[in-house]
Design an enzyme around this catalytic site. Structure first.
Site, PDB file in Angstrom:
ATOM      1  N   GLU A 258      17.682 -21.933  40.884  1.00 36.12           N
ATOM      2  CA  GLU A 258      16.948 -21.022  40.036  1.00 36.12           C
ATOM      3  C   GLU A 258      15.686 -21.771  39.657  1.00 36.12           C
ATOM      4  O   GLU A 258      15.739 -22.772  38.947  1.00 36.12           O
ATOM      5  CB  GLU A 258      17.812 -20.710  38.817  1.00 36.12           C
ATOM      6  N   CYS A 297      12.420 -19.800  31.720  1.00 31.67           N
ATOM      7  CA  CYS A 297      12.274 -19.376  33.110  1.00 31.67           C
ATOM      8  C   CYS A 297      12.038 -17.881  33.196  1.00 31.67           C
ATOM      9  O   CYS A 297      11.518 -17.391  34.192  1.00 31.67           O
ATOM     10  CB  CYS A 297      13.505 -19.777  33.899  1.00 31.67           C
TER      11      CYS A 297
HETATM   12  P1  NDP Z   1      12.474 -30.760  37.652  1.00 30.18           P
HETATM   13  O1  NDP Z   1      12.661 -29.940  38.855  1.00 30.18           O
HETATM   14  O2  NDP Z   1      11.666 -31.973  37.756  1.00 30.18           O
HETATM   15  O3  NDP Z   1      13.883 -31.217  37.047  1.00 30.18           O
HETATM   16  C1  NDP Z   1      14.970 -30.335  36.926  1.00 30.18           C
HETATM   17  C2  NDP Z   1      16.268 -31.123  37.039  1.00 30.18           C
HETATM   18  O4  NDP Z   1      16.339 -31.760  38.310  1.00 30.18           O
HETATM   19  C3  NDP Z   1      16.371 -32.246  36.023  1.00 30.18           C
HETATM   20  O5  NDP Z   1      17.717 -32.361  35.633  1.00 30.18           O
HETATM   21  C4  NDP Z   1      15.923 -33.464  36.815  1.00 30.18           C
HETATM   22  O6  NDP Z   1      16.445 -34.656  36.309  1.00 30.18           O
HETATM   23  C5  NDP Z   1      16.514 -33.160  38.168  1.00 30.18           C
HETATM   24  N1  NDP Z   1      15.824 -33.816  39.262  1.00 30.18           N
HETATM   25  C6  NDP Z   1      14.507 -34.029  39.404  1.00 30.18           C
HETATM   26  N2  NDP Z   1      14.267 -34.641  40.573  1.00 30.18           N
HETATM   27  C7  NDP Z   1      15.455 -34.805  41.178  1.00 30.18           C
HETATM   28  C8  NDP Z   1      15.868 -35.378  42.412  1.00 30.18           C
HETATM   29  N3  NDP Z   1      15.001 -35.872  43.260  1.00 30.18           N
HETATM   30  N4  NDP Z   1      17.179 -35.384  42.704  1.00 30.18           N
HETATM   31  C9  NDP Z   1      18.073 -34.863  41.868  1.00 30.18           C
HETATM   32  N5  NDP Z   1      17.739 -34.325  40.684  1.00 30.18           N
HETATM   33  C10 NDP Z   1      16.450 -34.287  40.352  1.00 30.18           C
HETATM   34  O7  NDP Z   1      11.928 -29.802  36.577  1.00 30.18           O
HETATM   35  P2  NDP Z   1      11.513 -30.121  35.076  1.00 30.18           P
HETATM   36  O8  NDP Z   1      12.696 -29.876  34.237  1.00 30.18           O
HETATM   37  O9  NDP Z   1      10.831 -31.424  34.924  1.00 30.18           O
HETATM   38  O10 NDP Z   1      10.430 -29.008  34.906  1.00 30.18           O
HETATM   39  C11 NDP Z   1       9.292 -29.028  35.729  1.00 30.18           C
HETATM   40  C12 NDP Z   1       8.834 -27.624  35.952  1.00 30.18           C
HETATM   41  O11 NDP Z   1       9.860 -26.827  36.518  1.00 30.18           O
HETATM   42  C13 NDP Z   1       8.440 -26.901  34.725  1.00 30.18           C
HETATM   43  O12 NDP Z   1       7.205 -27.262  34.278  1.00 30.18           O
HETATM   44  C14 NDP Z   1       8.543 -25.495  35.195  1.00 30.18           C
HETATM   45  O13 NDP Z   1       7.407 -25.136  35.916  1.00 30.18           O
HETATM   46  C15 NDP Z   1       9.730 -25.502  36.096  1.00 30.18           C
HETATM   47  N6  NDP Z   1      10.956 -25.086  35.434  1.00 30.18           N
HETATM   48  C16 NDP Z   1      11.533 -23.926  35.774  1.00 30.18           C
HETATM   49  C17 NDP Z   1      12.676 -23.519  35.146  1.00 30.18           C
HETATM   50  C18 NDP Z   1      13.368 -22.307  35.532  1.00 30.18           C
HETATM   51  O14 NDP Z   1      14.445 -22.062  35.040  1.00 30.18           O
HETATM   52  N7  NDP Z   1      12.855 -21.476  36.379  1.00 30.18           N
HETATM   53  C19 NDP Z   1      13.279 -24.257  34.061  1.00 30.18           C
HETATM   54  C20 NDP Z   1      12.598 -25.485  33.785  1.00 30.18           C
HETATM   55  C21 NDP Z   1      11.510 -25.876  34.467  1.00 30.18           C
HETATM   56  P3  NDP Z   1      15.579 -35.581  35.331  1.00 30.18           P
HETATM   57  O15 NDP Z   1      15.280 -34.774  34.148  1.00 30.18           O
HETATM   58  O16 NDP Z   1      16.488 -36.707  35.059  1.00 30.18           O
HETATM   59  O17 NDP Z   1      14.359 -35.952  36.118  1.00 30.18           O
END
Ligand code: NDP
Length: 683
Positions: A258, A297
């Site tokens: 998502e 989101c």
């Molecule tokens: P990320 O995609 O960076 O992170 C989401 C989750 O994935 C976190 O738990 C993160 O862990 C984990 N993660 C990141 N990189 C990896 C990897 N290589 N392998 C495994 N797990 C990983 O999103 P953010 O939360 O930083 O948000 C960034 C952007 O995403 C926002 O600005 C927004 O645009 C979008 N977003 C969209 C959402 C939605 O529901 N549609 C919700 C939130 C964000 P860790 O935190 O430890 O890095």
């Protein structure tokens, strides 16, 4: 409050990292809140523990028993929510934001508990669809069933809903009988960990059914196999990287995402500034921009407005946004907190800059922002920012997601144009349409439904009860195609079935009945001396049968039934008109008369374990019944479901009424409540 080391809960105990970890800085005041690391954690052992300890413990419980555990947990967490609110404020959440996350999360547990109890059997197997008859003689049948996968459900969550985000995924997996490993986003992991501690302390969930991984999930992903799943929420970029991870691809690990979503809200072309729908539209837009500082989101990113209405909407939105008070959660009058981190603020501003290539900023100035109870330099504060697109077709406004208090007004020419513009988002979680015109609603809904997981039509009639554009509900599908990640979560029992394997079972009726716990036509019947209505739930067996009849139906019966009930439809009362009916060619008995006579043939009248008849399912009248036809009914115990926490349960009976030629006249399921024991107590 001091910074603290966030721990993981793995293999039945809390694990503290062996290094200093990554510092998490509060967006409220720039102070360090926590440190997060999974150094020293054996994540492959976590996966094995889930499969070998959590899985079997859950498999030993029925859907209803799992539901009872979830309900108890939801109530326990709800009772202690005050401490979660305090911690949530440090993430930048106002009280209103925290309610969405915390109460919303616990509400998910309660909703799933209730759905599972009402819609799933008190069993471990779920039947999908009817019996398929594969052979002419009826000895070879098939049925689809769902059984729990033997793996672990790994969830990787975004920072914006540290409580709701993990509970909305946990609840359906738990009901499905699949253990979960929760990986929270590092930025808000301390709140997830606090709630998790209370879950573990409650002792309400079986050992191994839930584990917490704070830190790096990458090694865990490489330990997954074909019975496991990954449910990701976050950025489209991370989703794409994880989806292509060789270990997941090679072993066909179920992966759902998502991700970013350019959700649209449309002001219908029928709405004028004098209509109540105008205010509803503007209010919803500004609410979605400011709740969780727009870090949802499902928030509205694209506000589609008929071209002549653009100015009016901007002015009405400005009036509302001017009243927003930005500042530290809990400070006097604050209605919108900071975004989650300074780097998130930087990302939002960069996205706004890009949007400004195709839109102008009409409300909000990030360089001049008043902050109540906080400091605009150390905290991650932003004003609500509304843009107006200068070119509705420009890709920026349909592709760039500023994940903060930001939306863009886009003027559209006509409804077809609005539909076309919405599709440019490439797939979204949700869209809303504000209109009082049902035909316009149909036109828009049919145009955009293929691009969405959920659609809301709002107007003056449903506004008071509406749960709003941005609220995913446990009973409704949450997810969307394409850019939104292509996944689907929640949706009531649909969300449970994502964690179960659908299998087509082929075999004899007897095998199918034994395997599914539901008697099917062709399986053995037992006609004993004792009427099945004399048997308690503990004594009754699938296939127990009573045959009643024959009973001859007379013309006088039909006339009497017509007069007595007032159902004098011509086919039962007017020989000439009935003769002209191409289906009947003469007087026929009422279908309800047939069913009533059948009840008279199978009922055992004396007081006994059968307490009530609570309905019939799937009633079909198959062959017309005429005067002098002789009816026989065969009633067979089809499904026996004891109700946990009650001294009775449900019995579904297969009913077939036939005529003197053996032709089926009516078929249906009779639903009764039956005492568990003859003396009325628990068995
Ligand atoms: P990320 O995609 O960076 O992170 C989401 C989750 O994935 C976190 O738990 C993160 O862990 C984990 N993660 C990141 N990189 C990896 C990897 N290589 N392998 C495994 N797990 C990983 O999103 P953010 O939360 O930083 O948000 C960034 C952007 O995403 C926002 O600005 C927004 O645009 C979008 N977003 C969209 C959402 C939605 O529901 N549609 C919700 C939130 C964000 P860790 O935190 O430890 O890095």
């Amino acid at each position: 409050m001091d910074s603290r080391m966030v721990e993981s809960y793995a293999c039945g105990r809390w694990h503290r990292a062996t290094d200093e970890g990554r510092a998490v800085i509060s967006p409220v005041d720039g102070a360090e809140v926590a440190r997060v690391s999974s150094a020293g954690l054996d994540v492959a052992a976590m996966a094995a523990y889930a499969r070998e300890t959590g899985g079997p413990a859950l498999a030993a419980l029925t859907f209803h028993e799992r539901a009872a555990a979830l309900k108890a947990l939801g109530l326990t967490l709800m009772a202690g929510k005050a401490e979660f609110y305090a911690e949530s404020a440090r993430t930048g959440a106002t009280e209103r934001d925290s309610a969405v996350d915390i109460d919303g999360g616990f509400g998910n547990l309660l909703s799933y508990a209730s759905k599972a109890k009402r819609e799933l059997p008190n069993d471990v197997i779920h039947l999908d669809g009817p019996v398929e008859v594969l052979g002419k003689k009826g000895t070879f049948l098939a049925r689809h069933v769902h059984t729990s996968r033997r793996g672990v459900a790994v969830q990787i969550n975004a920072y914006n809903f540290p409580v709701w985000g993990f509970l909305e995924k946990l609840a359906p997996a738990f009901i499905a009988g699949v253990p979960t490993i929760v990986k929270p986003a590092t930025q808000t992991a301390y709140l997830t960990e606090l709630v998790f501690r209370r879950i573990i302390e409650s002792g309400l969930l079986p050992e191994g059914s839930v584990q917490l991984l704070c830190g790096d999930p990458a090694p865990l992903l490489d330990a997954l196999g074909g019975q496991d799943s990954v449910a990701f929420t976050g950025s489209a970029h991370t989703a794409a990287t994880l989806r292509a991870r060789p270990a997941l691809v090679e072993r066909s690990v179920h992966f759902t995402a998502e991700a970013d979503s350019l959700n649209a809200s449309v002001l219908g072309a029928d709405v004028t500034t004098d209509d109540p729908e105008f205010e509803l539209y503007v209010k919803q837009l500004t609410t979605e921009m400011t709740v969780k500082a727009g870090q949802k989101c499902t928030a509205i990113r694209r506000a589609l407005v008929p071209e002549p209405m653009v100015e009016a909407v901007i002015e009405a939105a400005r009036a509302r946004l001017d009243r927003v008070v930005v500042g530290a959660p809990g400070a006097e009058g604050v209605t919108m907190g900071p975004v989650v981190s300074l780097s998130q603020r930087t990302d939002v501003l960069a996205a706004v800059d890009k949007l400004r290539g195709a839109a102008e900023l009409v409300v909000g100035d990030p360089d001049h922002i008043a902050v109540v109870g906080g400091d605009a330099t150390t905290g991650a504060y932003l004003p609500p920012m509304l843009l107006r697109s200068t070119d509705p077709e420009a890709p920026e406004v349909h592709e760039i997601e500023a994940f903060g208090p930001v939306a863009t007004i886009i003027g559209y020419r006509d409804t077809a144009h609005a539909v076309e513009l919405i599709a440019r988002g490439g797939g979204s979680l949700v869209a809303s349409l504000v209109t009082a015109d049902p035909q316009l609603a149909r036109e828009v809904l049919l145009g955009i439904a293929p691009f969405h997981g959920r659609l809301l039509v709002l107007n003056a009639e449903d506004a008071r009860e509406s749960t709003g554009h941005g609220s995913p509900l446990p009973v409704l599908v949450h997810g969307g195609p394409g850019r939104a990640g292509g996944g689907e979560e929640l949706g009531g029992i649909r969300g449970v079935l994502h964690h179960m394997q659908r299998t087509a079972i082929q075999g004899t009726p007897e095998v199918l009945a034994a395997a599914t716990g539901q008697w099917v036509a062709g399986a053995p019947r037992t006609e004993g001396d004792e009427h099945p209505f004399r048997k308690s739930l503990a004594e009754l067996r699938l296939g127990d049968t009573i045959v009643g009849g024959p009973r001859t139906v007379t013309l006088a019966d039909i006339g009497h039934f017509a007069e007595f009930t007032g159902d004098t439809f011509y086919a039962h009362t007017d020989p000439e008109a009935a003769a002209a009916n191409p289906l009947f060619g003469g007087i026929v008995a009422h279908g309800y008369l047939v069913v009533s006579l059948a009840a008279g043939l199978f009922v055992d009248p004396a007081p006994g374990p059968v307490l009530a008849n609570f309905g019939v399912d799937s009633l079909r009248f198959l062959t017309p019944v005429r005067a002098d036809d002789a009816l026989t009914v065969t009633l067979t115990a089809k499904q026996i479901t004891p109700r946990s926490g009650a001294d009775y349960g449900e019995v579904r009976w297969d009913a077939v009424v036939t005529n003197q030629d053996g032709a089926p006249v009516a078929t249906y399921d009779v639903l009764t409540l039956v005492a568990k024991t003859l003396d009325g107590g628990e068995s």
